[in-house]
Structure formats: C-alpha cells, structure tokens
Design a protein around this motif. Sequence first.
Motif, PDB file in Angstrom:
ATOM      1  N   THR A 177      -1.221 -45.996 -32.335  1.00 28.09           N
ATOM      2  CA  THR A 177      -0.610 -45.592 -31.070  1.00 28.09           C
ATOM      3  C   THR A 177      -1.634 -44.954 -30.150  1.00 28.09           C
ATOM      4  O   THR A 177      -1.637 -45.206 -28.943  1.00 28.09           O
ATOM      5  N   THR A 227      -2.369 -46.577 -26.572  1.00 24.49           N
ATOM      6  CA  THR A 227      -2.074 -45.750 -25.402  1.00 24.49           C
ATOM      7  C   THR A 227      -3.339 -45.443 -24.617  1.00 24.49           C
ATOM      8  O   THR A 227      -3.330 -45.434 -23.382  1.00 24.49           O
ATOM      9  N   THR A 236       6.160 -49.320 -28.468  1.00 24.56           N
ATOM     10  CA  THR A 236       5.190 -48.569 -27.661  1.00 24.56           C
ATOM     11  C   THR A 236       5.070 -49.144 -26.250  1.00 24.56           C
ATOM     12  O   THR A 236       5.164 -48.388 -25.277  1.00 24.56           O
ATOM     13  N   ARG A 294      -3.774 -46.353 -20.721  1.00 27.60           N
ATOM     14  CA  ARG A 294      -4.085 -45.341 -19.697  1.00 27.60           C
ATOM     15  C   ARG A 294      -5.427 -45.603 -19.038  1.00 27.60           C
ATOM     16  O   ARG A 294      -5.606 -45.348 -17.849  1.00 27.60           O
ATOM     17  N   ALA A 324       5.416 -40.810 -27.520  1.00 24.92           N
ATOM     18  CA  ALA A 324       4.511 -41.608 -28.354  1.00 24.92           C
ATOM     19  C   ALA A 324       4.792 -41.424 -29.846  1.00 24.92           C
ATOM     20  O   ALA A 324       4.374 -42.254 -30.663  1.00 24.92           O
ATOM     21  N   LEU A 330      -2.915 -36.757 -25.241  1.00 25.50           N
ATOM     22  CA  LEU A 330      -2.424 -37.535 -24.105  1.00 25.50           C
ATOM     23  C   LEU A 330      -2.229 -36.682 -22.850  1.00 25.50           C
ATOM     24  O   LEU A 330      -1.818 -37.190 -21.815  1.00 25.50           O
ATOM     25  N   LEU A 374       6.108 -47.063 -22.922  1.00 29.36           N
ATOM     26  CA  LEU A 374       5.107 -46.809 -21.882  1.00 29.36           C
ATOM     27  C   LEU A 374       5.566 -47.361 -20.533  1.00 29.36           C
ATOM     28  O   LEU A 374       5.390 -46.700 -19.497  1.00 29.36           O
TER      29      LEU A 374
END
Length: 169
Positions: free
Chosen positions: A73, A77, A149, A81, A32, A23, A153
């Motif tokens: 995850t 994620t 999550t 992103r 995360a 990440l 975020l």
Amino acid sequence: VYDTAGSYVIAAGVISIMMMLLLSSIRLGLLAMIPNVAPILVVMGLMHPFGIELDMLTILVATIAIGIAVDNTVHFTHHFRHGLEQGHDVRTAMQDAFAGAGQALFTTCVVLTAGFYVFLFSQVHSIFNLGFLCGTAFILAMISNFTLTPYLLRWYYRGYDLTNESKAV
C-alpha cells in the motif's frame, strides 16, 4: 486468544499512526489501512470454517501478512501521490501508480505466495496451515491493493482539481 487479539489491535494502531505520518494525513492514513486489514480479516475468518486452530505458527500469519500488505500500500500510494505532484490528474496518477508499483507488487506476491505454498507439501499440519494462510493472505493483499486501494484513493481525491490545486477533501 484475547491476548492475541489485543496484540493485533495494538499493532494495527501503531501501523495506522505510522501510515498517517508517512502519508502526512490522518484521514488518508486511516483510509489506507482498510486494504491492509481486509485481507487479514478474511484469512483469519477462514480459519474456523477450515478447522484451522490458532497455534504457535498460525498466530504469526496476521503479523507477516500486515507487513507485506502495508508495504504494498505504501508503494502504491507513494507512486499515486507522486503522479499528482507531477501535475497529473487522478486518473493519470492512478496509471502512474500501476505502472510504477504494479509489476513489483505482482512479482512480490507471486514469489512470496509460491514460497509459502511450498509448505502445502508438509506433513506437519501447523506448517501446512502457515503456508496456506500466508500464501492466501498475500494473494488477497495484492487483490486488495489492485482493487480497493485505487477505489479508496479515487474516492479520497474526488475533489482534486488541477486548475486551482485544491487538496483532497
């Protein structure tokens, strides 16, 4: 038990480092890990009240579950992103994450849970326990990835501003 706990801590540490690298952020990588560790702690915590002992099969539950939870995850994620990189605001990027990864995460959870819950028909207690704990861990990991999550975020990217392209706090 102490060796097992130590092994879990080492595994969580190594996975945390991998999440940070993947990440590209120490803080986001650590953040995360919360939705990944939470379902495992709950499932392992259920063992005592349900009278399930740690044996050769139940010792594998955390290892199997963390692999699935981390994978979920990472996908969620990544899609989030990617939405930000496409110029979307946090809310739209979150919708992108659910649209891009949500169905796959749900389907994976259903298939894996059903596959492990088949062990609930076993007369062998250790196999029954493995199926119960893993299946439950998969369900909790999905719930965690669909609730915790996104919350984390949104919190992490609370300072994200499209006009001046500021990064997360």
